[in-house]
Design a protein around this motif. Structure first.
Motif, PDB file in Angstrom:
ATOM      1  N   SER A  73       0.828  -1.191   0.000  1.00 27.82           N
ATOM      2  CA  SER A  73       0.000   0.000   0.000  1.00 27.82           C
ATOM      3  C   SER A  73       0.877   1.262   0.000  1.00 27.82           C
ATOM      4  CB  SER A  73      -0.891  -0.036   1.235  1.00 27.82           C
ATOM      5  OG  SER A  73      -1.572   1.158   1.355  1.00 27.82           O
ATOM      6  N   TYR A  74       1.913   1.227   0.828  1.00 24.15           N
ATOM      7  CA  TYR A  74       2.819   2.380   0.915  1.00 24.15           C
ATOM      8  C   TYR A  74       3.464   2.670  -0.438  1.00 24.15           C
ATOM      9  CZ  TYR A  74       7.046   5.009   1.953  1.00 24.15           C
ATOM     10  OH  TYR A  74       8.038   5.947   1.936  1.00 24.15           O
ATOM     11  N   LEU A  75       3.936   1.593  -1.062  1.00 23.99           N
ATOM     12  CA  LEU A  75       4.626   1.725  -2.358  1.00 23.99           C
ATOM     13  C   LEU A  75       3.694   2.294  -3.419  1.00 23.99           C
ATOM     14  CD1 LEU A  75       7.545   0.774  -2.763  1.00 23.99           C
ATOM     15  CD2 LEU A  75       6.633  -1.188  -4.005  1.00 23.99           C
ATOM     16  N   MET A  76       2.481   1.765  -3.460  1.00 20.34           N
ATOM     17  CA  MET A  76       1.527   2.204  -4.475  1.00 20.34           C
ATOM     18  C   MET A  76       1.085   3.649  -4.211  1.00 20.34           C
ATOM     19  SD  MET A  76       1.576  -0.298  -6.343  1.00 20.34           S
ATOM     20  CE  MET A  76       0.378  -0.140  -7.641  1.00 20.34           C
ATOM     21  N   LEU A  77       0.840   3.954  -2.940  1.00 20.56           N
ATOM     22  CA  LEU A  77       0.390   5.313  -2.610  1.00 20.56           C
ATOM     23  C   LEU A  77       1.479   6.347  -2.904  1.00 20.56           C
ATOM     24  CD1 LEU A  77      -1.550   4.827   0.751  1.00 20.56           C
ATOM     25  CD2 LEU A  77      -2.456   5.889  -1.310  1.00 20.56           C
ATOM     26  N   THR A  78       2.715   6.023  -2.507  1.00 20.06           N
ATOM     27  CA  THR A  78       3.809   6.978  -2.707  1.00 20.06           C
ATOM     28  C   THR A  78       4.055   7.204  -4.200  1.00 20.06           C
ATOM     29  OG1 THR A  78       4.793   6.111  -0.696  1.00 20.06           O
ATOM     30  CG2 THR A  78       6.188   7.506  -2.038  1.00 20.06           C
ATOM     31  N   SER A  79       4.214   6.090  -4.932  1.00 20.07           N
ATOM     32  CA  SER A  79       4.495   6.244  -6.365  1.00 20.07           C
ATOM     33  C   SER A  79       3.295   6.859  -7.080  1.00 20.07           C
ATOM     34  CB  SER A  79       4.870   4.897  -6.981  1.00 20.07           C
ATOM     35  OG  SER A  79       3.832   3.967  -6.760  1.00 20.07           O
ATOM     36  N   GLY A  80       2.085   6.440  -6.684  1.00 23.01           N
ATOM     37  CA  GLY A  80       0.879   6.958  -7.327  1.00 23.01           C
ATOM     38  C   GLY A  80       0.707   8.451  -7.090  1.00 23.01           C
ATOM     39  N   LEU A  81       0.988   8.879  -5.864  1.00 22.09           N
ATOM     40  CA  LEU A  81       0.808  10.297  -5.548  1.00 22.09           C
ATOM     41  C   LEU A  81       1.848  11.151  -6.266  1.00 22.09           C
ATOM     42  CD1 LEU A  81      -0.761  12.404  -4.020  1.00 22.09           C
ATOM     43  CD2 LEU A  81       0.573  11.921  -1.979  1.00 22.09           C
ATOM     44  N   LEU A  82       3.090  10.661  -6.324  1.00 22.78           N
ATOM     45  CA  LEU A  82       4.122  11.409  -7.059  1.00 22.78           C
ATOM     46  C   LEU A  82       3.738  11.491  -8.539  1.00 22.78           C
ATOM     47  CD1 LEU A  82       7.396  10.021  -5.400  1.00 22.78           C
ATOM     48  CD2 LEU A  82       6.475  12.348  -5.227  1.00 22.78           C
ATOM     49  N   ALA A  83       3.210  10.374  -9.049  1.00 24.93           N
ATOM     50  CA  ALA A  83       2.791  10.355 -10.459  1.00 24.93           C
ATOM     51  C   ALA A  83       1.643  11.335 -10.675  1.00 24.93           C
ATOM     52  CB  ALA A  83       2.368   8.941 -10.853  1.00 24.93           C
ATOM     53  N   MET A  84       0.742  11.421  -9.707  1.00 32.16           N
ATOM     54  CA  MET A  84      -0.399  12.346  -9.845  1.00 32.16           C
ATOM     55  C   MET A  84       0.090  13.797  -9.875  1.00 32.16           C
ATOM     56  SD  MET A  84      -3.586  12.886  -7.227  1.00 32.16           S
ATOM     57  CE  MET A  84      -4.766  14.210  -7.467  1.00 32.16           C
ATOM     58  N   ILE A  85       1.006  14.102  -8.958  1.00 27.67           N
ATOM     59  CA  ILE A  85       1.499  15.478  -8.878  1.00 27.67           C
ATOM     60  C   ILE A  85       2.202  15.867 -10.181  1.00 27.67           C
ATOM     61  CG2 ILE A  85       3.155  16.987  -7.679  1.00 27.67           C
ATOM     62  CD1 ILE A  85       2.468  15.319  -5.102  1.00 27.67           C
ATOM     63  N   ILE A  86       3.130  15.015 -10.616  1.00 25.79           N
ATOM     64  CA  ILE A  86       3.887  15.345 -11.839  1.00 25.79           C
ATOM     65  C   ILE A  86       2.968  15.247 -13.069  1.00 25.79           C
ATOM     66  CG2 ILE A  86       5.917  14.745 -13.241  1.00 25.79           C
ATOM     67  CD1 ILE A  86       7.082  13.462 -10.638  1.00 25.79           C
ATOM     68  N   GLY A  87       2.155  14.192 -13.096  1.00 24.97           N
ATOM     69  CA  GLY A  87       1.284  13.961 -14.254  1.00 24.97           C
ATOM     70  C   GLY A  87       0.306  15.097 -14.469  1.00 24.97           C
ATOM     71  N   LEU A  88      -0.332  15.564 -13.408  1.00 18.58           N
ATOM     72  CA  LEU A  88      -1.304  16.652 -13.577  1.00 18.58           C
ATOM     73  C   LEU A  88      -0.599  17.988 -13.837  1.00 18.58           C
ATOM     74  CD1 LEU A  88      -4.107  16.044 -10.885  1.00 18.58           C
ATOM     75  CD2 LEU A  88      -4.247  15.709 -13.346  1.00 18.58           C
ATOM     76  N   LYS A  89       0.487  18.210 -13.124  1.00 18.97           N
ATOM     77  CA  LYS A  89       1.198  19.490 -13.260  1.00 18.97           C
ATOM     78  C   LYS A  89       1.714  19.690 -14.686  1.00 18.97           C
ATOM     79  CE  LYS A  89       3.377  23.149 -11.406  1.00 18.97           C
ATOM     80  NZ  LYS A  89       2.597  24.287 -10.916  1.00 18.97           N
ATOM     81  N   PHE A  90       2.292  18.610 -15.245  1.00 17.80           N
ATOM     82  CA  PHE A  90       2.887  18.753 -16.588  1.00 17.80           C
ATOM     83  C   PHE A  90       2.073  18.045 -17.675  1.00 17.80           C
ATOM     84  CE2 PHE A  90       6.293  19.035 -13.392  1.00 17.80           C
ATOM     85  CZ  PHE A  90       6.737  20.318 -13.655  1.00 17.80           C
ATOM     86  N   SER A  91       0.834  17.706 -17.348  1.00 18.25           N
ATOM     87  CA  SER A  91      -0.070  17.030 -18.299  1.00 18.25           C
ATOM     88  C   SER A  91       0.576  15.822 -18.963  1.00 18.25           C
ATOM     89  CB  SER A  91      -0.551  18.005 -19.370  1.00 18.25           C
ATOM     90  OG  SER A  91      -1.156  19.104 -18.790  1.00 18.25           O
ATOM     91  N   ILE A  92       1.094  14.911 -18.150  1.00 21.60           N
ATOM     92  CA  ILE A  92       1.700  13.693 -18.709  1.00 21.60           C
ATOM     93  C   ILE A  92       0.707  12.555 -18.483  1.00 21.60           C
ATOM     94  CG2 ILE A  92       3.708  12.142 -18.672  1.00 21.60           C
ATOM     95  CD1 ILE A  92       5.258  14.508 -17.360  1.00 21.60           C
ATOM     96  N   GLU A  93       0.047  12.175 -19.540  1.00 23.58           N
ATOM     97  CA  GLU A  93      -1.078  11.242 -19.447  1.00 23.58           C
ATOM     98  C   GLU A  93      -0.714   9.900 -18.808  1.00 23.58           C
ATOM     99  OE1 GLU A  93      -3.819   9.164 -22.626  1.00 23.58           O
ATOM    100  OE2 GLU A  93      -3.532  11.297 -23.068  1.00 23.58           O
ATOM    101  N   VAL A  94       0.466   9.380 -19.211  1.00 22.00           N
ATOM    102  CA  VAL A  94       0.834   8.058 -18.707  1.00 22.00           C
ATOM    103  C   VAL A  94       0.998   8.074 -17.170  1.00 22.00           C
ATOM    104  CG1 VAL A  94       3.298   8.402 -19.182  1.00 22.00           C
ATOM    105  CG2 VAL A  94       2.385   6.084 -19.034  1.00 22.00           C
ATOM    106  N   LEU A  95       1.508   9.192 -16.671  1.00 18.33           N
ATOM    107  CA  LEU A  95       1.683   9.292 -15.213  1.00 18.33           C
ATOM    108  C   LEU A  95       0.335   9.434 -14.509  1.00 18.33           C
ATOM    109  CD1 LEU A  95       4.855  11.531 -14.707  1.00 18.33           C
ATOM    110  CD2 LEU A  95       4.618   9.064 -14.411  1.00 18.33           C
ATOM    111  N   THR A  96      -0.561  10.215 -15.084  1.00 16.66           N
ATOM    112  CA  THR A  96      -1.888  10.373 -14.472  1.00 16.66           C
ATOM    113  C   THR A  96      -2.627   9.035 -14.491  1.00 16.66           C
ATOM    114  OG1 THR A  96      -1.830  12.528 -15.528  1.00 16.66           O
ATOM    115  CG2 THR A  96      -3.822  11.973 -14.344  1.00 16.66           C
TER     116      THR A  96
END
Lengths: 432, 146
Positions: A93-116
């Motif tokens: 859960s920790y791994l998924m939440l941490t990586s997922g949240l970082l991906a959300m922040i970067i993905g939404l900020k820079f509009s990177i679809e694969v990360l979102t």
């Protein structure tokens, strides 16, 4: 009757809660940096990408991380229940939440679809895994105390907000914002704040205030009815919001009144506590009562101003109420956790809880956080305050990280030595 | 007569109150808290003895569980006894930081221990020993700790 809470291996491995606790302030720092890089005009709009990523860096990265860590640790004590395969589940859960949240922040900020796209899979699976694992662990609890009822209600709201969050992020990732998007976003945020976080805090307060501060117990009415009344308020609000929007305010007043009553009760309980010791955790509880009172009233007031103040409500309730209590709890739980694990290994000469965290630095950290929160609120009128408040917030989170790392360093340093099994406990002559 | 659960739970609250008074007094001076600290240690010892010498053996005899919850509670009593010793040495050494650090540690350990007893062990004991409840409470009440 299950006896998990009383068995020798009752406590989860120390890494399980610690991982969540130690990562939380790091996401706080990230949120601070994101605020610093943004501007007050953008952040005032709750649906701007900047506002969404800052909000989630705090709500998931800080709140959910602290709550999951605390639930992992406290479940055996409060409910006599233990998460099955706790090591593997919390790590996944920790791994998924941490990586997922970082991906959300970067993905939404820079509009990177694969990360979102990765973000809703990562956050969704990490979040729901924890929620389901904890609820499942509670299946055999016989003695359903008010605290456990609060936890369970909170986790049910968590399950729904998790599902809604996945849907909302999926729509961002696929660039297909449906007509339901904003309606669901509204439910998602109200249930997250008042349902998931609010009910959990209330449930835990029933137990923690009399326990740690020897404050008077909560009245039976509070313990028996409040969680149910707030939960039904949140369901009624959903119904009115959907079908009779003109009456939505009634449900909002209902919810806000109970939270205001809770804030006042906490304040009064602290006034009447038999343990007069005042430390930074008491300051945090006091601050949270003030912020919650202001936030509850502003939430109602905001209804008459076309939701102009909703971000301010978020700062008061999210930052002032929830974050304050989370940090107060961290300062209590973390040193004890380290002491408890070392003691159980046979180490007796361990620094005491008060020696593990520098009280002075904890007070500096508290002051900086309060200054930053007040600054964020006034940045509504004076935009120049935003940057300096963000800097205060970043330093405050960095100090929090430093303060809670202290006990971990002590844990590591002590473990390198041999345990000093103390036999004096078998001879109590010394204390007579 | 109160039940085993009520009797021992009330005793927990009594210890909590003396603990709070002791801490308050120690805020002004450690030396002036010595009497209350001794009273607290005596009451804690008495509580441990009521459980270890009376209630736990009765519970173990009735349920056959000798290595279960009562054993865990004995271990936690040992942890607390060690902290009680440290608390008194902090007063002897006039070390205020150590006193409050130890009292904080003791408080948290004590409270989570109480919670386990009050929410799990005592209801179990009451359930299994309800027929002998009055006799057990009376034996605990008259117990003198040497």
């Amino acid at each position: 009757m299950k006896l998990n809470g009383l068995s020798v291996d009752q406590a989860p491995p120390i890494a399980a809660p610690l991982r969540f606790f130690l990562t939380a302030p790091l996401f706080g720092i990230i949120a601070g940096i994101l605020i610093l890089l943004s501007n007050s005009h953008t952040l005032m709009s709750r649906y701007s990408v900047d506002a969404i990523i800052v909000t989630h860096a705090i709500t998931i990265g800080v709140f959910a991380f602290v709550m999951f860590g605390a639930l992992t640790q406290m479940l055996p004590v409060l409910a006599g229940a233990k998460i099955d395969r706790v090591k593997g589940i919390t790590f996944f859960s920790y791994l998924m939440l941490t990586s997922g949240l970082l991906a959300m922040i970067i993905g939404l900020k820079f509009s990177i679809e694969v990360l979102t796209t990765y973000a809703y899979i990562g956050i969704g699976s990490g979040f729901l895994t924890m929620v389901i694992a904890i609820v499942y662990a509670m299946r055999n609890v016989n003695n359903f105390t008010a605290t456990i009822k609060g936890m369970l209600a909170s986790l049910l709201f968590a399950f729904f907000i998790g599902c809604m969050g996945i849907f909302l992020l999926y729509e961002y990732a696929t660039n297909s914002i449906s007509q339901y998007h904003y309606l669901i976003a509204d439910i998602h945020s109200v249930w997250a704040i008042f349902g998931f976080a609010g009910l959990l805090i209330i449930g835990v307060a029933f137990q923690v205030l009399p326990m740690f501060y020897v404050a008077p117990k909560f009245k039976q009415f509070c313990k028996k009815r409040v969680v149910l009344l707030i939960s039904s308020g949140l369901l009624i609000w959903l119904f009115l919001n959907q079908f009779y929007e003109q009456y939505e305010l009634v449900a909002k007043i209902w919810i806000a009144l109970f939270f205001w009553a809770f804030a006042t009760t906490v304040w009064l309980k602290f006034n009447k506590r038999k343990r007069p010791i005042s430390d930074v955790t008491v300051w945090y509880w006091r601050a949270s009562s003030i912020f919650l009172t202001l936030g509850s009233f502003l939430w109602i007031f905001d209804e008459f101003f076309k939701h102009e103040y909703i971000v301010m409500v978020g700062i008061l309730i999210g930052g002032g109420f929830i974050l304050s209590i989370m940090i107060g709890m961290l300062y209590k739980i973390l040193p004890f956790l380290v002491w408890f694990h070392l003691n159980a290994m046979g180490y007796m000469k361990i620094p005491t809880i008060n020696e593990m965290i520098d009280k002075g630095l904890a007070k500096v950290q508290f002051t900086l956080l309060m200054l930053s929160l007040i600054g964020f609120i006034f940045a509504f009128y004076i935009p120049q305050l935003l940057a300096v408040s963000a800097i205060y917030f970043i330093i405050s989170m960095a100090l929090l990280e430093y303060n809670i790392l202290g006990p971990l360093f002590i844990y590591r340093a002590t473990k390198k030595k041999k345990p000093d099994f103390d036999m004096s406990v078998f001879n109590m002559e010394g204390v007579k | 007569m109160s039940s085993i659960k009520e009797y021992l739970t009330n005793d927990h609250r009594k210890c909590d109150e003396i603990f709070a008074k002791m801490e308050e007094e120690a805020g002004s001076s450690l030396e002036s808290a010595r009497t209350l600290a001794q009273e607290f240690v005596t009451d804690m010892q008495h509580h441990f003895a009521m459980e270890e010498q009376v209630m736990f053996p009765e519970f173990e005899k009735k349920t056959g569980m000798t290595q279960g919850p009562t054993e865990m509670m004995r271990q936690e009593h040992a942890q607390m006894r060690s902290l009680l010793l440290q608390l008194m040495s902090a007063i002897d050494e006039k070390n205020s930081d150590r006193f409050f650090g130890t009292s904080e540690t003791l408080m948290i350990l004590l409270q989570q221990h109480n919670m386990k007893e009050e929410q799990m062990l005592y209801p179990m004991a009451q359930q299994h020993l309800s027929a002998e409840s009055d006799r057990i409470v009376s034996t605990m009440d008259s117990l003198i700790v040497e």
